[in-house]
Design an enzyme around this catalytic site. Structure first.
Site, PDB file in Angstrom:
ATOM      1  N   THR A   1       0.820  -1.211   0.000  1.00  0.00           N
ATOM      2  CA  THR A   1       0.000   0.000   0.000  1.00  0.00           C
ATOM      3  C   THR A   1       0.858   1.267   0.000  1.00  0.00           C
ATOM      4  O   THR A   1       2.010   1.240   0.463  1.00  0.00           O
ATOM      5  CB  THR A   1      -0.902  -0.014   1.269  1.00  0.00           C
ATOM      6  N   ASP A   2       0.275   2.363  -0.473  1.00  0.00           N
ATOM      7  CA  ASP A   2       0.996   3.651  -0.406  1.00  0.00           C
ATOM      8  C   ASP A   2       1.111   4.151   1.037  1.00  0.00           C
ATOM      9  O   ASP A   2       1.888   5.061   1.312  1.00  0.00           O
ATOM     10  CB  ASP A   2       0.305   4.705  -1.292  1.00  0.00           C
ATOM     11  N   GLU A   3       0.316   3.558   1.961  1.00  0.00           N
ATOM     12  CA  GLU A   3       0.304   4.068   3.339  1.00  0.00           C
ATOM     13  C   GLU A   3       1.644   3.870   4.048  1.00  0.00           C
ATOM     14  O   GLU A   3       1.919   4.518   5.049  1.00  0.00           O
ATOM     15  CB  GLU A   3      -0.841   3.419   4.141  1.00  0.00           C
TER      16      GLU A   3
ATOM     17  N   TYR B   1      -1.576  -0.689  11.044  1.00  0.00           N
ATOM     18  CA  TYR B   1      -1.746  -1.318   9.722  1.00  0.00           C
ATOM     19  C   TYR B   1      -0.563  -0.981   8.823  1.00  0.00           C
ATOM     20  O   TYR B   1       0.096  -1.880   8.288  1.00  0.00           O
ATOM     21  CB  TYR B   1      -3.064  -0.851   9.068  1.00  0.00           C
TER      22      TYR B   1
HETATM   23  P1  NAD Z   1      -9.548  -7.401   2.370  1.00  0.00           P
HETATM   24  O1  NAD Z   1      -9.524  -7.109   3.827  1.00  0.00           O
HETATM   25  O2  NAD Z   1     -10.794  -7.118   1.594  1.00  0.00           O
HETATM   26  O3  NAD Z   1      -9.204  -8.941   2.106  1.00  0.00           O
HETATM   27  C1  NAD Z   1      -8.178  -9.602   2.781  1.00  0.00           C
HETATM   28  C2  NAD Z   1      -8.337 -11.103   2.544  1.00  0.00           C
HETATM   29  O4  NAD Z   1      -7.281 -11.781   3.235  1.00  0.00           O
HETATM   30  C3  NAD Z   1      -9.655 -11.678   3.080  1.00  0.00           C
HETATM   31  O5  NAD Z   1     -10.243 -12.538   2.133  1.00  0.00           O
HETATM   32  C4  NAD Z   1      -9.228 -12.449   4.331  1.00  0.00           C
HETATM   33  O6  NAD Z   1     -10.076 -13.557   4.611  1.00  0.00           O
HETATM   34  C5  NAD Z   1      -7.819 -12.886   3.955  1.00  0.00           C
HETATM   35  N1  NAD Z   1      -6.980 -13.132   5.149  1.00  0.00           N
HETATM   36  C6  NAD Z   1      -6.851 -12.319   6.227  1.00  0.00           C
HETATM   37  N2  NAD Z   1      -6.033 -12.897   7.135  1.00  0.00           N
HETATM   38  C7  NAD Z   1      -5.633 -14.087   6.605  1.00  0.00           C
HETATM   39  C8  NAD Z   1      -4.784 -15.137   7.064  1.00  0.00           C
HETATM   40  N3  NAD Z   1      -4.186 -15.054   8.253  1.00  0.00           N
HETATM   41  N4  NAD Z   1      -4.582 -16.201   6.261  1.00  0.00           N
HETATM   42  C9  NAD Z   1      -5.193 -16.287   5.042  1.00  0.00           C
HETATM   43  N5  NAD Z   1      -6.027 -15.324   4.570  1.00  0.00           N
HETATM   44  C10 NAD Z   1      -6.237 -14.241   5.343  1.00  0.00           C
HETATM   45  O7  NAD Z   1      -8.301  -6.621   1.770  1.00  0.00           O
HETATM   46  P2  NAD Z   1      -8.131  -5.860   0.377  1.00  0.00           P
HETATM   47  O8  NAD Z   1      -8.640  -4.498   0.513  1.00  0.00           O
HETATM   48  O9  NAD Z   1      -8.621  -6.734  -0.700  1.00  0.00           O
HETATM   49  O10 NAD Z   1      -6.537  -5.776   0.314  1.00  0.00           O
HETATM   50  C11 NAD Z   1      -5.775  -6.833  -0.253  1.00  0.00           C
HETATM   51  C12 NAD Z   1      -4.307  -6.471  -0.183  1.00  0.00           C
HETATM   52  O11 NAD Z   1      -4.075  -5.248  -0.883  1.00  0.00           O
HETATM   53  C13 NAD Z   1      -3.795  -6.235   1.237  1.00  0.00           C
HETATM   54  O12 NAD Z   1      -2.498  -6.775   1.320  1.00  0.00           O
HETATM   55  C14 NAD Z   1      -3.768  -4.720   1.378  1.00  0.00           C
HETATM   56  O13 NAD Z   1      -2.780  -4.319   2.286  1.00  0.00           O
HETATM   57  C15 NAD Z   1      -3.444  -4.302  -0.032  1.00  0.00           C
HETATM   58  N6  NAD Z   1      -3.942  -2.969  -0.445  1.00  0.00           N
HETATM   59  C16 NAD Z   1      -5.250  -2.630  -0.251  1.00  0.00           C
HETATM   60  C17 NAD Z   1      -5.710  -1.387  -0.689  1.00  0.00           C
HETATM   61  C18 NAD Z   1      -7.148  -0.990  -0.544  1.00  0.00           C
HETATM   62  O14 NAD Z   1      -7.494   0.164  -0.845  1.00  0.00           O
HETATM   63  N7  NAD Z   1      -8.044  -1.854  -0.145  1.00  0.00           N
HETATM   64  C19 NAD Z   1      -4.815  -0.484  -1.284  1.00  0.00           C
HETATM   65  C20 NAD Z   1      -3.476  -0.883  -1.468  1.00  0.00           C
HETATM   66  C21 NAD Z   1      -3.067  -2.127  -1.042  1.00  0.00           C
HETATM   67  P1  TYD Z   2     -10.579   4.112   4.564  1.00  0.00           P
HETATM   68  O1  TYD Z   2     -11.558   3.719   3.535  1.00  0.00           O
HETATM   69  O2  TYD Z   2     -10.639   3.478   5.915  1.00  0.00           O
HETATM   70  O3  TYD Z   2      -9.121   3.951   3.908  1.00  0.00           O
HETATM   71  P2  TYD Z   2      -7.662   4.407   4.485  1.00  0.00           P
HETATM   72  O4  TYD Z   2      -7.775   4.808   5.897  1.00  0.00           O
HETATM   73  O5  TYD Z   2      -6.880   3.162   4.307  1.00  0.00           O
HETATM   74  O6  TYD Z   2      -7.240   5.530   3.575  1.00  0.00           O
HETATM   75  O7  TYD Z   2     -10.695   5.692   4.788  1.00  0.00           O
HETATM   76  C1  TYD Z   2     -10.545   6.616   3.735  1.00  0.00           C
HETATM   77  C2  TYD Z   2     -10.615   8.010   4.319  1.00  0.00           C
HETATM   78  O8  TYD Z   2     -11.927   8.226   4.858  1.00  0.00           O
HETATM   79  C3  TYD Z   2      -9.648   8.208   5.489  1.00  0.00           C
HETATM   80  O9  TYD Z   2      -9.123   9.531   5.452  1.00  0.00           O
HETATM   81  C4  TYD Z   2     -10.537   8.040   6.730  1.00  0.00           C
HETATM   82  C5  TYD Z   2     -11.899   8.538   6.265  1.00  0.00           C
HETATM   83  N1  TYD Z   2     -13.069   7.878   6.916  1.00  0.00           N
HETATM   84  C6  TYD Z   2     -14.055   8.655   7.520  1.00  0.00           C
HETATM   85  O10 TYD Z   2     -14.004   9.900   7.517  1.00  0.00           O
HETATM   86  N2  TYD Z   2     -15.091   8.003   8.135  1.00  0.00           N
HETATM   87  C7  TYD Z   2     -15.210   6.658   8.157  1.00  0.00           C
HETATM   88  O11 TYD Z   2     -16.168   6.119   8.751  1.00  0.00           O
HETATM   89  C8  TYD Z   2     -14.184   5.865   7.508  1.00  0.00           C
HETATM   90  C9  TYD Z   2     -14.242   4.370   7.521  1.00  0.00           C
HETATM   91  C10 TYD Z   2     -13.133   6.529   6.901  1.00  0.00           C
END
Ligand code: NAD
Ligand code: TYD
Length: 348
Positions: free
Chosen positions: A131-133, A156
């Site tokens: 992630t970019d975070e 996280y």
């Molecule tokens: P998500 O939370 O929707 O899905 C995570 C999946 O991992 C779930 O299906 C869960 O059951 C599985 N999981 C969790 N713990 C596990 C374990 N111990 N063993 C096996 N499986 C397990 O997450 P997402 O949003 O789809 O993100 C997927 C990946 O992309 C993550 O690594 C996250 O850090 C990265 N990512 C997410 C975003 C975003 O905006 N959502 C952005 C950049 C990177």
């Molecule tokens: P989120 O979707 O949790 O992604 P991330 O924290 O990984 O960027 O949140 C996106 C933005 O929205 C973040 O600045 C936090 C804000 N946010 C709220 O203001 N209220 C909420 O209930 C949630 C879940 C997020």
């Protein structure tokens, strides 16, 4: 025939990656390993679950012996590692889950890949999705490049940063072929309604308050999930071992502006009077350690691999809203049971 392990394939981004790979590469066997935590849902994969080149395995990446056995059983050629605990708010209330899955789980996969592949690393790849975070928070100016120093603030992002460092360490120390990509905020169908966009779509639909953290001035860069899945496909096949690729939508939005835009779309779709949904906006206590701004420079993946997002935000957000409105049953099922407890704890 290549056998590819995709971890976390029942989650949001993972399900899009699994769907893309199963359909696009009938010559690959895709093994989806997922623990099915609250965020994992096999319903996300009904479209491809019966395909002959797809197999689901339920299991936990924290269990090192199980992971070693899985590598022995399947003899994987590549890994695309998405399994993670992914929600910042949950990491604030329960950091240990994040340490175990995101750090220990990643090391278990690295160890298994190393010990099964080290006779000959050729043709193998461990692709870690990050992630970019991990880069921390920007002020009004600046942009994250692949050279930006890591500066994570939440449990996280610190756990993801740690796993990224370990993946690089296994490359530098043992020669394990790895690629890492760091992506901005994804949105789209099948995202669990704890993240901003699906949570707010559901709350607007059900006339619940929209809890905006702080003053709503935080800025995120948003990318449609299918564009991320396409970038992952490219980086997996054409990325250079040892390299990192930043992926972003070039699409920065201040939270409050995005929320107003979402309210506008929802009013139209639900045929409500203009301004109805905005009335649900409620400013609540800010998130602890809330990063102000993320912005990502994705020129490297554009120049080296020819990737660019194909969805405009207007298009992507419209498609996302339509999907959630057409998939009420999905939303009902994922918000039953434990979701209610989580909601109470987080928002009171
Ligand atoms: P998500 O939370 O929707 O899905 C995570 C999946 O991992 C779930 O299906 C869960 O059951 C599985 N999981 C969790 N713990 C596990 C374990 N111990 N063993 C096996 N499986 C397990 O997450 P997402 O949003 O789809 O993100 C997927 C990946 O992309 C993550 O690594 C996250 O850090 C990265 N990512 C997410 C975003 C975003 O905006 N959502 C952005 C950049 C990177
Ligand atoms: P989120 O979707 O949790 O992604 P991330 O924290 O990984 O960027 O949140 C996106 C933005 O929205 C973040 O600045 C936090 C804000 N946010 C709220 O203001 N209220 C909420 O209930 C949630 C879940 C997020």
């Amino acid at each position: 025939m290549k056998t590819i392990l995709i971890t976390g394939g029942a989650g949001f981004i993972g399900s899009h990656v699994v769907r893309l790979f199963v359909k696009k590469y009938p010559e690959y066997k895709i093994v989806n390993l997922d623990k099915l935590t609250y965020a994992g849902n096999l319903e996300n994969l009904t479209e491809i679950e019966k395909e002959p080149n797809y197999e689901f395995v339920k299991g936990d990446i924290v269990d090192g012996d199980f992971i070693q056995q899985l590598f022995t059983d399947y003899d994987f050629n590549g890994v695309i590692h998405l399994a993670a605990e992914s929600h910042v708010d949950r990491s604030i209330s329960n950091p240990m889950e994040f340490i175990m899955t995101n750090i220990v789980g990643t090391v278990n996969l690295l160890n298994a890949a190393k010990s099964h592949w080290e006779i000959n690393f050729r043709g193998k790849l461990f692709y870690h999705i990050s992630t970019d975070e991990v880069y921390g928070s920007l002020g009004e100016e600046g942009i994250f490049t692949e050279e930006t120093a890591y500066d994570p603030h939440s449990p996280y992002s610190a756990s993801k940063a740690s796993s990224d460092h370990l993946v690089r360490a296994y490359h530098d120390t043992y020669g394990l072929p790895v690629v890492i990509s760091n992506c901005s905020n994804n949105y789209g169908p099948f995202q669990f309604p704890e993240k901003l966009i699906p949570l707010f779509i559901n709350n607007i639909k059900t006339n619940k308050a929209l809890p905006v953290y702080g003053k709503g001035i935080n800025i995120r860069d948003w990318l449609y999930v299918e564009d991320h899945a396409k970038a992952i496909d490219l980086a997996f096949h054409q990325g250079k071992s040892g390299e990192t690729y930043n992926i972003g939508g070039n699409n920065e939005w201040k939270n409050i502006d995005l929320i107003r835009k979402l309210c506008e779309i929802m009013d139209t779709r639900l045929e409500r009077k203009e301004g109805t949904s905005e009335k649900l906006i409620t400013f609540v206590k800010d998130r602890a350690g809330h990063d102000l701004r993320y912005a990502i420079d994705s020129s490297k993946i554009k120049e080296e691999l020819g990737w660019e997002p194909t969805h405009s935000f207007e298009q992507g957000l419209g498609k996302t809203v339509d999907w959630y409105l057409q998939n009420e049953k999905w939303m009902k099922r994922v918000t039953s049971g434990d979701y209610q407890k989580y909601y109470e704890q987080q928002y009171g």
